[in-house]
Design a protein around this motif. Structure first.
Motif, PDB file in Angstrom:
ATOM      1  N   VAL A 189     109.155  62.004  54.243  1.00 30.03           N
ATOM      2  CA  VAL A 189     110.288  61.164  53.859  1.00 30.03           C
ATOM      3  C   VAL A 189     110.922  61.674  52.569  1.00 30.03           C
ATOM      4  CG1 VAL A 189     110.919  58.855  53.042  1.00 30.03           C
ATOM      5  CG2 VAL A 189     109.470  59.116  55.062  1.00 30.03           C
ATOM      6  N   ARG A 190     110.106  62.103  51.616  1.00 30.65           N
ATOM      7  CA  ARG A 190     110.639  62.549  50.323  1.00 30.65           C
ATOM      8  C   ARG A 190     111.495  63.799  50.446  1.00 30.65           C
ATOM      9  NH1 ARG A 190     105.132  61.433  46.789  1.00 30.65           N
ATOM     10  NH2 ARG A 190     105.590  59.239  46.307  1.00 30.65           N
ATOM     11  N   ALA A 207     118.250  60.362  55.023  1.00 33.06           N
ATOM     12  CA  ALA A 207     118.166  60.279  56.483  1.00 33.06           C
ATOM     13  C   ALA A 207     117.030  59.369  56.911  1.00 33.06           C
ATOM     14  CB  ALA A 207     117.990  61.670  57.083  1.00 33.06           C
ATOM     15  N   SER A 208     115.918  59.409  56.179  1.00 29.32           N
ATOM     16  CA  SER A 208     114.752  58.594  56.535  1.00 29.32           C
ATOM     17  C   SER A 208     115.050  57.108  56.392  1.00 29.32           C
ATOM     18  CB  SER A 208     113.557  58.979  55.658  1.00 29.32           C
ATOM     19  OG  SER A 208     113.193  60.329  55.849  1.00 29.32           O
ATOM     20  N   PHE A 220     121.803  67.248  55.375  1.00 29.50           N
ATOM     21  CA  PHE A 220     122.139  68.118  56.507  1.00 29.50           C
ATOM     22  C   PHE A 220     122.788  69.404  56.015  1.00 29.50           C
ATOM     23  CE2 PHE A 220     125.349  69.439  59.721  1.00 29.50           C
ATOM     24  CZ  PHE A 220     124.465  69.922  60.669  1.00 29.50           C
ATOM     25  N   ARG A 221     123.673  69.318  55.028  1.00 29.40           N
ATOM     26  CA  ARG A 221     124.319  70.525  54.500  1.00 29.40           C
ATOM     27  C   ARG A 221     123.286  71.482  53.920  1.00 29.40           C
ATOM     28  NH1 ARG A 221     128.082  66.873  52.282  1.00 29.40           N
ATOM     29  NH2 ARG A 221     127.273  67.297  50.191  1.00 29.40           N
ATOM     30  N   ARG A 222     122.283  70.945  53.248  1.00 29.34           N
ATOM     31  CA  ARG A 222     121.230  71.802  52.692  1.00 29.34           C
ATOM     32  C   ARG A 222     120.471  72.513  53.808  1.00 29.34           C
ATOM     33  NH1 ARG A 222     117.574  68.138  50.477  1.00 29.34           N
ATOM     34  NH2 ARG A 222     116.353  68.321  52.384  1.00 29.34           N
ATOM     35  N   LEU A 277     119.068  64.566  59.641  1.00 24.83           N
ATOM     36  CA  LEU A 277     119.747  63.791  60.678  1.00 24.83           C
ATOM     37  C   LEU A 277     118.791  62.768  61.274  1.00 24.83           C
ATOM     38  CD1 LEU A 277     121.516  66.766  62.522  1.00 24.83           C
ATOM     39  CD2 LEU A 277     122.588  65.159  60.925  1.00 24.83           C
ATOM     40  N   VAL A 278     119.272  62.019  62.234  1.00 26.22           N
ATOM     41  CA  VAL A 278     118.443  61.132  63.048  1.00 26.22           C
ATOM     42  C   VAL A 278     118.608  61.577  64.497  1.00 26.22           C
ATOM     43  CG1 VAL A 278     118.646  59.178  61.461  1.00 26.22           C
ATOM     44  CG2 VAL A 278     120.308  59.442  63.337  1.00 26.22           C
TER      45      VAL A 278
END
Length: 334
Positions: A95-96, A101-102, A137-139, A290-291
Motif C-alpha cells: 500500500v505504501r 490508488a490503494s 500511474f505516471r511514475r 491503478l485499480v
C-alpha cells in the motif's frame, strides 16, 4: 480514524491495523459504534485475529477492509494466513508504494458491492480513469518507458466456432498471451453481442488459445489515453464484461495458465468458471497506480467477497487453483 493527507495529496497513514482479540467481550453498542466509524473511514482498515472467530465480531469484520487470521473459519470476510502479522507487514508495504490508488480501491470496493451492475461498473470506470491522470500511474509508466507500438496481425484475434446452439469464443492471440488490447477487446465485444442478439445461441463458451487464457491488458497500450473523460466513456460503453454479465447463465468460461488482470476480471462474470489445474490468478493493477478496470471490482467480489478481493488487489499476490476453488473464485478444477 481520519486519513492524513499531505499538501501534495499523498495519504500519510493509509493503513489502520485493528487487533481484534478481546473485542468479543465488548458491548454490542461499542462494537456497533466502532464498526460504523471503520466503514466510514477512507483509511484501509485491516483486522488481525489470533483467536477464534466469535459471532459478536461480525459487525467489525463486515466493516473492515479485510481481516487476517490463522483460521478464517471459511468466512469470506477473512483471509487465512499462517502468520497474520507478517501478512499485515506485506500488505502495508504494498500500500505504501501506491497509497493513492490503494485508498481509492478501498473505497471503490464498498461502492461496487451493489446489485446494479451498470452503476457498479460506472464507479469502477470513473476511479480507473481518474487514476490514469495520477502521479502514481505516471511514475509507473515512466519507469516502464511509456507506451510502445504494437503491430497487430492481419487476422482475427477472436475466433468463433458454432456447433448447434453452442458458440465457442476463443481469444486467439497467443503471440501476446491473449493480452486484452483495444482490437481484441472490440472483437470480443462484437462476438458476445452476436450471442446476445441471436436467440438460437443458448450457450457461450469463453476460452483462450495457447499456453495461457489471458495475461491481462496489453501493457504496451498503457498511457495512450490522453483524455480521461473519453477513457471513462470507452471503458464503460465498450467493455465486453457488461455483455457477459447480461448473458447470465448462458456463459461459461474455461481458463488455464496465467489468468491475470482482465483475464480473471471478465471471466469471473461467467455463470460457470472452470480452471485447469495449472491456472493461477493475479490482480496487479495497484502496483501500476491503478485499480482493476475490466469489471474486476464488480465480478471478483461477487464471487469471493470484497474482503478477499481487497487482499488480492492490494497485494497483487497470485493465488492458485486450490485457493481459488476454496474461496469460490472458480466453480471447478478440470
Amino acid at each position: 480514524m481520519e486519513l492524513d493527507i499531505s499538501p501534495q495529496g499523498t495519504p500519510r497513514n493509509p493503513v489502520l491495523v485493528v487487533a481484534l482479540d478481546g473485542w468479543a467481550g465488548e458491548s454490542p453498542e461499542r462494537i456497533a459504534r466502532v464498526a460504523e466509524a471503520l466503514a466510514g473511514s477512507l483509511r484501509l482498515s485491516v483486522g488481525v485475529l489470533r483467536g477464534a472467530v466469535s459471532p459478536r465480531l461480525e459487525p467489525l469484520l463486515r466493516a473492515l477492509t479485510l481481516t487476517l487470521a490463522e483460521d478464517g473459519a471459511n468466512s469470506p470476510m477473512i483471509v487465512d494466513h499462517p502468520d497474520p502479522e507478517a501478512a499485515v507487514r506485506h500488505l502495508t508495504d504494498a500500500v505504501r508504494r501506491n497509497p493513492q490508488a490503494s485508498v481509492a480501491l478501498g473505497r471503490l470496493l464498498r461502492q461496487t458491492a451493489v446489485p446494479d451492475t451498470t452503476a457498479a461498473l460506472g464507479a469502477e470506470a470513473a476511479v480507473y480513469s481518474m487514476l490514469l491522470a495520477g502521479s502514481e500511474f505516471r511514475r509507473w509508466l515512466t519507469e516502464r518507458g511509456g507506451p510502445k507500438p504494437v503491430n497487430f496481425p492481419d487476422r482475427p484475434l477472436v475466433r468463433l466456432d458454432r456447433e448447434a446452439d453452442l458458440l465457442s469464443v476463443t481469444l486467439d492471440y497467443p503471440e501476446r498471451r491473449n493480452a486484452l488490447s483495444a482490437p481484441l477487446r472490440e472483437q470480443l465485444l462484437e462476438a458476445l453481442r452476436l450471442a446476445e442478439l441471436d436467440d438460437s445461441i443458448d450457450r457461450v463458451l469463453l476460452r483462450g488459445a495457447g499456453p495461457v487464457f489471458c495475461s491481462g491488458g496489453d501493457l504496451d497500450e498503457f498511457g495512450t489515453a490522453v483524455d480521461v473523460v473519453a477513457a471513462y466513456q470507452v471503458r464503460l460503453e465498450r467493455g465486453p464484461w457488461r455483455v457477459i454479465d447480461r448473458l447470465g447463465e448462458r456463459v461459461s468460461a474455461q481458463v488455464h495458465g496465467a489468468c491475470i488482470g482482465a483475464g480473471i476480471e471478465l471471466s469471473a462474470f461467467a455463470h460457470r468458471l472452470v480452471a485447469a489445474p495449472d491456472t493461477y490468478f493475479r490482480l496487479p493493477e495497484i502496483a501500476m497506480g491503478l485499480v482493476p478496470g475490466a469489471g474486476g471490482t464488480v465480478s471478483v467480489p461477487r464471487r469471493i467477497g470484497r474482503w478477499r478481493a481487497a487482499w488480492m488487489m492490494l497485494t497483487g499476490d497470485p493465488i492458485d487453483t486450490g485457493t481459488a476453488l476454496r474461496w469460490g473464485l472458480v466453480d471447478a478444477i478440470e
